[in-house]
Scaffold this active site. Structure first.
Site, PDB file in Angstrom:
ATOM      1  N   HIS A 187      -0.090  -5.675  -5.820  1.00  0.00           N
ATOM      2  CA  HIS A 187       0.418  -6.898  -5.234  1.00  0.00           C
ATOM      3  C   HIS A 187       1.810  -7.255  -5.735  1.00  0.00           C
ATOM      4  CE1 HIS A 187      -3.447  -6.695  -3.530  1.00  0.00           C
ATOM      5  NE2 HIS A 187      -2.901  -7.356  -2.539  1.00  0.00           N
ATOM      6  N   ARG A 294      -2.361 -11.432   4.511  1.00  0.00           N
ATOM      7  CA  ARG A 294      -3.320 -11.317   3.400  1.00  0.00           C
ATOM      8  C   ARG A 294      -3.652 -12.726   2.903  1.00  0.00           C
ATOM      9  NH1 ARG A 294      -0.015  -6.462   2.267  1.00  0.00           N
ATOM     10  NH2 ARG A 294      -1.399  -4.734   1.800  1.00  0.00           N
ATOM     11  N   ARG A 330      -6.245 -11.653   8.168  1.00  0.00           N
ATOM     12  CA  ARG A 330      -7.388 -11.026   7.492  1.00  0.00           C
ATOM     13  C   ARG A 330      -8.111 -12.073   6.663  1.00  0.00           C
ATOM     14  NH1 ARG A 330      -6.243  -6.363   3.252  1.00  0.00           N
ATOM     15  NH2 ARG A 330      -5.500  -8.064   1.940  1.00  0.00           N
ATOM     16  N   GLU A 429     -11.021   0.828   6.206  1.00  0.00           N
ATOM     17  CA  GLU A 429     -10.496   1.242   4.903  1.00  0.00           C
ATOM     18  C   GLU A 429     -11.559   1.831   3.990  1.00  0.00           C
ATOM     19  OE1 GLU A 429      -8.744  -2.136   2.892  1.00  0.00           O
ATOM     20  OE2 GLU A 429     -10.273  -3.497   3.605  1.00  0.00           O
ATOM     21  N   ASN A 452      -4.122   2.051   2.238  1.00  0.00           N
ATOM     22  CA  ASN A 452      -4.064   1.918   0.776  1.00  0.00           C
ATOM     23  C   ASN A 452      -5.453   2.118   0.195  1.00  0.00           C
ATOM     24  OD1 ASN A 452      -1.551   1.077   1.514  1.00  0.00           O
ATOM     25  ND2 ASN A 452      -1.891  -1.081   1.052  1.00  0.00           N
ATOM     26  N   ASP A 453      -6.419   1.411   0.734  1.00  0.00           N
ATOM     27  CA  ASP A 453      -7.784   1.570   0.245  1.00  0.00           C
ATOM     28  C   ASP A 453      -8.447   2.819   0.818  1.00  0.00           C
ATOM     29  OD1 ASP A 453      -8.460  -0.418  -1.657  1.00  0.00           O
ATOM     30  OD2 ASP A 453      -8.284  -1.920  -0.084  1.00  0.00           O
ATOM     31  N   ARG A 463      -6.272   3.664  -7.483  1.00  0.00           N
ATOM     32  CA  ARG A 463      -4.830   3.719  -7.245  1.00  0.00           C
ATOM     33  C   ARG A 463      -3.988   3.371  -8.478  1.00  0.00           C
ATOM     34  NH1 ARG A 463      -3.556  -1.342  -2.994  1.00  0.00           N
ATOM     35  NH2 ARG A 463      -5.557  -1.367  -1.993  1.00  0.00           N
ATOM     36  N   CYS A 500      -2.165  -1.016   8.857  1.00  0.00           N
ATOM     37  CA  CYS A 500      -1.450  -2.004   8.050  1.00  0.00           C
ATOM     38  C   CYS A 500      -1.281  -1.546   6.615  1.00  0.00           C
ATOM     39  CB  CYS A 500      -2.145  -3.359   8.112  1.00  0.00           C
ATOM     40  SG  CYS A 500      -3.870  -3.288   7.647  1.00  0.00           S
TER      41      CYS A 500
HETATM   42  C1  PEP Z   1      -5.071  -1.448   2.678  1.00  0.00           C
HETATM   43  O1  PEP Z   1      -6.052  -1.312   1.956  1.00  0.00           O
HETATM   44  O2  PEP Z   1      -4.464  -0.494   3.222  1.00  0.00           O
HETATM   45  C2  PEP Z   1      -4.510  -2.791   2.933  1.00  0.00           C
HETATM   46  C3  PEP Z   1      -3.558  -2.969   3.806  1.00  0.00           C
HETATM   47  O3  PEP Z   1      -5.037  -3.822   2.243  1.00  0.00           O
HETATM   48  P1  PEP Z   1      -4.717  -4.216   0.727  1.00  0.00           P
HETATM   49  O4  PEP Z   1      -3.544  -3.384   0.282  1.00  0.00           O
HETATM   50  O5  PEP Z   1      -4.447  -5.667   0.742  1.00  0.00           O
HETATM   51  O6  PEP Z   1      -5.994  -3.857   0.039  1.00  0.00           O
HETATM   52 MG    MG Z   2      -7.378  -2.954   1.459  1.00  0.00          MG
END
Ligand code: PEP
Ligand code: MG
Length: 565
Positions: A187, A294, A330, A429, A452-453, A463, A500
């Protein structure tokens, strides 16, 4: 030279200001000198009133009277004589220390307010918890650093960049950010990108390697930073900064243009945001909508859950800022790396596999229903769509739809306006969602792939863990197969499929995503024009050819060999 993770692009040159973090720990001890503790409370309150008055005056001059009035309201709340009486009684009768007494009385009062079904009174609860946190810091001698007060050209150095810190940041004053923790999808990185501040993250022990006032140059695109460089190095970075600004200037020619591939295939190019104010940035940067808001950030920057009214205002303001453009909001995605201290969630052995996102929301119906009620109401003011994070099966989607249907029924009876065709989509995800994508696509209104997830869960890799970070790659054939499958399943049922996660802005992946048929790319506001340029340079037939080759690869190395040619 320090090497870290490239968190937010750009070149920074400036002077260090170290941001210290302090935890509020209340010592639970019995005291004998009650008079001394009572005096400490009184002095603490006096200092709070003096500090807050000064802050309100400053705010009135810079931000405006409305925000200043909120702070003045805090002073009035605290000047209610019954509050001080209760604290004094508690110290006299139970021999508790000043911190404990203050914490208990303000928390009880806040709790009373929060139970009254009136938005304004619930807001008082939030205010009281805010006040409590600040007086406790005064009592414990914790100095709050005012980030808004740093000089221009500051490079902030902190262990982590928390959402509450970013509230005070004036982006024009900050030349760069260096942190000790956080990856590209942390973040800190997301917040830095939203504010267009170059950032290098995860530099080991950087806070103890620099002093306030040191000169730093940093490259947020390569993840490099140099402390106290020589004149020659500074000149090199000044030239890099100039070139970077020139490139941004050149990208401006893509402003106002549609997002199309070389052969004219049109896709949607939207933005990821964390705060309602970021919507303005999305418009400035020519985003065609919001692909991910978010909402957990609305819950983070404070001491209590935002009320329905506050949330409604936040969602409505984004919808109105974006006018006719789509806005995907979301629902609360907490847990994992996103903590909200006041919710008092238990520490878990494996937070990423634990009680987070939709799992938390479906058990804390009170919190979730408040959010959904606000969202449904706000849907009357723009093109809001709702998205559910961390879905693993269709039952979760059905449960959310049922709650929304109940809310709509109630609103119908009460004559409350909302969008009767409000779309509810799924964030793709998890491997489970990917494997069930054919089923989910029949009941979801849209998909958005959270790479990302999805990368982390598909590769079973954390990660943030440096030892296994080499496995965290969206170029891995396993992740590419997951992405392709999700897009295919969505297309099969005729629903929109977006992305996203950070992969959506990756120039190496864009040709593959176009070949798979991705409809929507959601990227940080600062990446909009560059992504539009990248998309415009790709030809659909060539993308398909490339994708055919890539999908036959058996390892990440083979994939990268083709994609970097
Ligand atoms: C993701 O997981 O790709 C995502 C966009 O959500 P976050 O990074 O907020 O977990
Ligand atoms: Mg995510």
């Amino acid at each position: 030279m320090y090497k870290g993770i490239a968190g937010s692009e750009g070149i920074g040159i400036g002077k260090v200001v170290i941001i210290e973090e302090h935890e509020v720990v209340i010592d639970d001890r019995t005291i004998s000198d009650t008079e001394a503790e009572i005096n400490r409370v009184r002095e603490g309150i006096e200092k709070f009133v003096a500090d807050t008055t000064a802050m309100a005056d400053k705010m009135e001059a810079t931000v405006g009277a409305k925000d200043a009035d909120i702070l003045r309201g805090h002073i009035m709340l605290l000047q209610d004589p019954t509050i001080e009486e209760q604290i004094v009684d508690l110290i006299n009768n139970e021999k508790v220390n000043a911190e404990k007494a203050l914490d208990q009385v303000l928390e009880q009062t806040a709790e009373l307010f929060s139970q009254i079904p009136d938005e304004l009174l619930q807001q008082r609860a939030t205010d009281l918890r805010d006040i409590k946190g600040r007086i406790l810091k005064i009592l414990l001698g914790i100095e709050e650093q005012d980030i808004s007060d740093v000089p221009e050209g500051t490079v902030l150095v902190a262990r982590d960049l928390t959402p509450s810190m970013t509230a005070g940041i004036i982006p024009e004053k900050i030349a760069g950010v260096l942190t000790e923790v956080g990856g590209r999808t942390s973040h800190s990185a997301i917040l830095a990108r939203a504010m267009e501040i170059p950032a290098v993250l995860s530099i080991e022990a950087i806070c103890s390697q620099v002093k306030n006032g040191d000169t730093v140059v940093l490259n947020g695109t390569t993840g490099e930073a140099i402390v106290n460089p020589d004149e020659e190095t500074i000149a090199v970075y000044e030239k890099m900064l100039e070139d970077y600004r020139k490139e941004r200037e050149l990208l401006k020619q893509y402003t106002g243009k549609p997002t199309v591939s070389k052969d004219g295939t049109k896709v949607e190019l939207v933005c990821n945001i964390g705060k309602p104010e970021d919507a303005k940035k999305a418009v400035e940067c020519d985003g065609e909508g919001i692909g991910l808001f978010r909402t957990e950030f609305l819950f983070m920057d404070r001491d209590a859950i935002p009320t329905e009214e506050e949330q409604f205002e936040a969602y409505k303001s984004v919808a109105e800022t974006m006018a006719e453009k789509p806005v995907i909001i979301r629902t609360l995605d907490i847990g994992g790396d996103k903590e909200i201290p006041y919710l008092g969630l238990e520490k878990e052995e494996n937070p990423f596999l634990g009680f987070r996102a939709i799992r938390f929301c479906l058990q804390r119906r009170d919190i979730y229903e408040t959010q959904l009620r606000a969202l449904v109401r706000a849907s009357a003011f723009g093109r809001i769509k709702v998205m559910i994070p961390l879905v693993t099966g269709v039952d979760e989607l059905r449960q959310v739809k049922a709650i929304v249907a109940d809310i709509m029924k109630e609103y119908d009876a009460a004559g409350v306006e909302y969008n009767k065709k409000l779309q509810i989509g799924v964030m793709m995800e998890t491997p489970a969602a990917c494997l069930m994508a054919d089923v989910l696509a029949k009941e979801a209104d849209f998909f958005s792939i959270g790479t990302n997830d999805l990368t982390g869960y598909t590769m079973a890799v954390d990660r943030g863990n440096a030892k296994v970070a080499y496995l965290y790659s969206a170029y891995n054939p396993a992740v590419l197969r997951a992405i392709k499958r999700i897009i295919e399943c969505g297309k099969q049922e005729g629903i929109m499929v977006g992305m996203c996660g950070e992969a959506a802005a990756d120039p190496k992946l864009i040709p593959l995503l176009l070949a798979f048929g991705l409809d929507e790319f959601s990227v940080s506001a600062t990446s909009v024009l560059r992504t539009r340029k990248n998309i415009s340079e790709n030809d659909s037939a060539q993308c398909r050819e490339l994708a055919d080759k890539v999908m036959q690869c058996t390892t990440e190395e083979e994939v990268l060999n083709i994609l970097t040619k």
